[in-house]
Design an enzyme around this catalytic site. Structure first.
Site, PDB file in Angstrom:
ATOM      1  N   CYS A 248     -18.647 -13.159 -19.200  1.00  0.00           N
ATOM      2  CA  CYS A 248     -19.987 -13.265 -19.782  1.00  0.00           C
ATOM      3  C   CYS A 248     -19.974 -14.276 -20.937  1.00  0.00           C
ATOM      4  O   CYS A 248     -20.835 -15.151 -21.024  1.00  0.00           O
ATOM      5  CB  CYS A 248     -20.423 -11.892 -20.280  1.00  0.00           C
ATOM      6  SG  CYS A 248     -22.165 -11.780 -20.682  1.00  0.00           S
TER       7      CYS A 248
ATOM      8  N   CYS B 203     -22.983  -7.832 -18.501  1.00  0.00           N
ATOM      9  CA  CYS B 203     -21.737  -7.933 -17.738  1.00  0.00           C
ATOM     10  C   CYS B 203     -20.698  -6.982 -18.318  1.00  0.00           C
ATOM     11  O   CYS B 203     -20.514  -6.912 -19.536  1.00  0.00           O
ATOM     12  CB  CYS B 203     -21.152  -9.347 -17.834  1.00  0.00           C
ATOM     13  SG  CYS B 203     -22.075 -10.591 -16.956  1.00  0.00           S
TER      14      CYS B 203
ATOM     15  N   CYS C  50     -27.616  -9.965 -15.726  1.00  0.00           N
ATOM     16  CA  CYS C  50     -27.057  -9.725 -17.055  1.00  0.00           C
ATOM     17  C   CYS C  50     -28.053 -10.203 -18.114  1.00  0.00           C
ATOM     18  O   CYS C  50     -28.566 -11.328 -18.049  1.00  0.00           O
ATOM     19  CB  CYS C  50     -25.728 -10.453 -17.210  1.00  0.00           C
ATOM     20  SG  CYS C  50     -25.082 -10.394 -18.890  1.00  0.00           S
TER      21      CYS C  50
ATOM     22  N   CYS D 122     -26.022 -13.324 -20.158  1.00  0.00           N
ATOM     23  CA  CYS D 122     -25.674 -14.611 -19.545  1.00  0.00           C
ATOM     24  C   CYS D 122     -26.508 -14.886 -18.291  1.00  0.00           C
ATOM     25  O   CYS D 122     -26.433 -15.966 -17.726  1.00  0.00           O
ATOM     26  CB  CYS D 122     -24.187 -14.672 -19.215  1.00  0.00           C
ATOM     27  SG  CYS D 122     -23.706 -13.707 -17.769  1.00  0.00           S
TER      28      CYS D 122
ATOM     29  N   GLY E  13       0.788  -1.227   0.000  1.00  0.00           N
ATOM     30  CA  GLY E  13       0.000   0.000   0.000  1.00  0.00           C
ATOM     31  C   GLY E  13       0.818   1.273   0.000  1.00  0.00           C
ATOM     32  O   GLY E  13       0.259   2.355  -0.181  1.00  0.00           O
TER      33      GLY E  13
END
Lengths: 324, 362
Positions: free
Chosen positions: A316, A310, A285, A288, A77
């Site tokens: 997808c 998606c 979605c 899908c 970080g």
């Protein structure tokens, strides 16, 4: 010598009037140093697409970037300054990610590039082509098959595994930047772990809106120490950052690299009584049928009809193939 | 079915083909040669070399051609090319005091050893469109005179001899290089000067102008402006001595600025310094003004909170390649972030409206 010094190699015979009539003849006196000639050290002739060094950058530069990456991994970080190079694509278009990818790629790697979750968006295509040309590595659209994935604004839906590297393109690496514009100040704040300003901002959001009004680039705390900008991914993706793969973040213009090692604790900032919620559009979605993926909203006609699909095109497509 | 999200690759290729066609323009008009750009667009070439940080007129001219005359795009091409060049070493510092000047003027003294040499300048032209240039034809040859052999010492050196101007500390330290090391603040003067000399001409000009209009005013006089060629020497380790490897044209500007003295220093003038590749005097003068404004701390002046006094503000925003890249990246798709914002706004609105309805009901 006079201003003619600017006109390097000006031929005495190129009298007035000739230049306009036969421009190409005059060009003969132009001399360009061969930029990528065989004589240049470190050039890899085996690479398709010309005599660029493998993955464009010279080895010294890659070594410098790898050092920054290693330091970043050692201090999760923490933003490591690095001497970012000028790349042949503009700042703000992924130069940091490209430099990190260039430093990580080996000839055996399989490389995937996504932008907004999709492999076929303009900038993803451009970056994939760049490495196809300069590194000759295999490229793929399959998340599971890729060893190095460069991304802008998304984390793939398919969980990443050990041995994979996810490279993020980062516009503004400093999570405190919009609270404090000065780099000298923000570095001090990180050093002192002085994140009060950030908590005040989040608190003010709650006071004004009833919740934390940050939808993307939602700040996280890494391994209990540094507050970090996850790049502009939607906060839906934040929980995925605790993963098995290595996550590397490159900010070219801002000259910073940072990292999250595998299995590192990544906590989205929140309050006990206002816990973090990863949000998405409340739909499935349309292609899908997935109910657990991040969705793009697409306007389909001028009456404002819309569909949700998606944003991760590979995920997808894989689901659609499995269903077919 | 909505298909615009697919087919990016073919669209990009087609766009590039179209760009190449547009670059050439009407094919019945003769194509520009690189040499023509180098010779007849020399000031554009100079700007591209200066901000591209690479002294190569032919390459800069080619970049201008490739960029369709967009100088920032040309500078970008040069910068990206520069990255790939191996570094053999560093040249010796150039001696601008021994410059073969094409132009050398001082605004502080009516005459000085070496004289005032105007050189090829727009300064005293009337800015009237010269329609004669639209027609073919060559200008009459300019009158010539022999260059004076007399040396042209720097004007500020004459002030320095009397102790009237602040002394610069000589140093043998290797100057830092912001293209090889990450920029950290406070950056210090050598890095500031490097950033300014390759910074955007428009930005540096505006910063300088802001000091003239009172945002960190420092009362500059152009002590001297000189343009000309200087030899570049480099010490070759195998030889153990310096050899001349070429020549560059530079513009150097030293400003003389008012100063009332401080607790430790008697009243004396101070300096601002500008040095830029090629004939680029607007940039060099601007650089000198901004350099002077940024020296407030070193010279014991007050920080007036003026933008041109703020090192981090000036240096972090002076590079046009960084600026243009980041600015133009907002053209890239952002629909993932926008989608997240959209959901948030919908949610906040729904909550706010529900609250209002409840209040109305009560």
């Amino acid at each position: 010598m006079s201003l003619a010094g600017l006109r390097q190699g000006k031929p005495e015979h190129a009298g007035h009037g000739e230049a306009g009539e036969q421009p190409h003849e005059v060009a003969a006196d132009i001399h360009f140093a061969a930029p990528f000639s065989k004589e240049n050290a470190g050039m890899d002739e085996s690479v398709p697409g010309g005599a660029y060094n493998f993955a464009y950058l010279d080895e010294e530069t890659k070594r410098m970037i790898r050092r920054a990456i290693l330091k970043g991994i050692a201090i999760p970080g923490y933003q490591v300054p690095f001497a970012s190079r000028e790349m042949p694509m503009p700042y703000g278009w992924g130069t940091g990610g490209v430099q990190v990818s260039a430093a990580c790629l080996t000839p055996d790697d399989s490389f995937k590039v996504i932008d907004q979750g999709a492999d076929d968006t303009t900038n993803a295509v451009s970056i994939r082509k760049f490495f196809e040309r300069t590194a000759g590595v295999e490229t793929t659209e399959r998340t599971a098959e890729a060893t190095v994935i460069q991304t802008r604004h998304r984390i793939p839906e398919t969980p990443l595994t050990e041995g994979q590297i996810l490279v993020y393109q980062v516009p503004i690496p400093e999570p405190l930047r919009f609270l404090e514009p000065r780099e000298t100040e923000t570095r001090r704040m990180h050093a002192l772990e002085d994140y009060g300003l950030m908590h005040v901002k989040l608190y003010e959001d709650i006071a004004r809106h009833g919740e934390i009004a940050t939808a993307y680039a939602y700040p996280v705390k890494v391994e209990g120490r540094y507050v970090m900008d996850p790049s502009p991914i939607p906060k839906f993706d934040n929980p995925k950052m605790e993963m098995a793969a290595i996550q590397l973040f490159g900010a070219g213009r801002e000259q910073r690299i940072y990292a999250i090692p595998p299995y590192t604790r990544v906590v989205s900032l929140d309050f006990e009584d206002h816990p973090f919620v990863a949000g998405k559009a409340p739909h499935d979605c349309a292609l899908c049928g997935a109910s657990d993926t991040y969705l793009d909203e697409i306007i389909t006609d001028d009456a404002g009809s819309r569909m949700y699909v998606c944003s991760d095109t590979d995920h997808c497509a894989t689901r659609q193939e499995a269903a077919a | 079915m909505y298909v615009a999200v697919k087919g990016g690759e073919r669209a990009i290729d087609a766009a590039h083909e179209w760009l190449a066609e547009e670059r050439r323009g009407d094919v019945s008009v003769p194509e520009l040669s690189v040499a023509q750009i180098r010779e007849q667009m020399a000031l554009a070439v100079n700007r591209v070399m200066a901000e591209g940080s690479l002294y190569d007129p032919d390459l800069a001219a080619l970049a201008i051609k490739q960029a369709r005359g967009d100088l920032i795009e040309a500078i970008f091409l040069i910068r990206a090319y520069r990255t790939t060049l191996p570094r053999f070493g560093s040249a010796e510092p150039v001696e601008t005091g021994e410059m073969a000047c094409d132009r050398r003027i001082s605004a502080t003294f009516k005459d000085a050893p070496g004289g005032q040499v105007l050189g090829p300048t727009f300064d005293y032209t009337h800015r009237l469109i010269d329609f004669a240039l639209a027609a073919e034809g060559e200008p009459p040859a300019a009158r010539e005179a022999l260059a004076e052999e007399a040396p042209m010492p720097r004007v500020t050196e004459m002030l320095s001899r009397d102790g009237l101007i602040q002394q610069e500390q000589a140093s043998d330290e290797v100057p830092p290089d912001l293209t090889r090391a990450p920029l950290e603040f406070p950056a210090g003067r050598p890095l500031r000067l490097q950033a300014l000399t390759r910074g955007d001409e428009g930005f540096v000009l505006s910063m300088a102008y802001s000091t003239q209009r009172g945002y960190g005013r420092n009362h500059p006089f152009v002590g001297e402006l000189r343009i000309g060629a200087v030899p570049v020497e480099m010490e070759i380790p195998e030889l153990g001595f310096s050899v001349e490897i070429g020549e560059v044209v530079l513009t150097e500007c030293e400003t003389v600025n008012q100063f009332t003295g401080s607790k430790t220093e008697p009243p004396q003038f101070t300096r601002g310094y500008g040095l830029v590749f090629g004939q680029t005097e607007r940039k060099a003068i601007s650089m000198a003004l901004v350099d002077r404004a940024l020296r407030w701390e070193e010279l014991g002046e007050d920080n007036l909170g003026a933008p041109a006094q703020d090192e981090e503000f000036v240096i972090a925003h002076s590079d046009n390649i960084q600026a243009t890249g980041f600015l133009e990246h907002i053209k890239l798709p952002h629909y993932v972030d926008f989608q997240a914002e959209l959901e948030l706004v919908r949610k906040l609105r729904a909550e706010a409206m529900a609250g209002q309805q409840q209040e109305a009901a009560e």
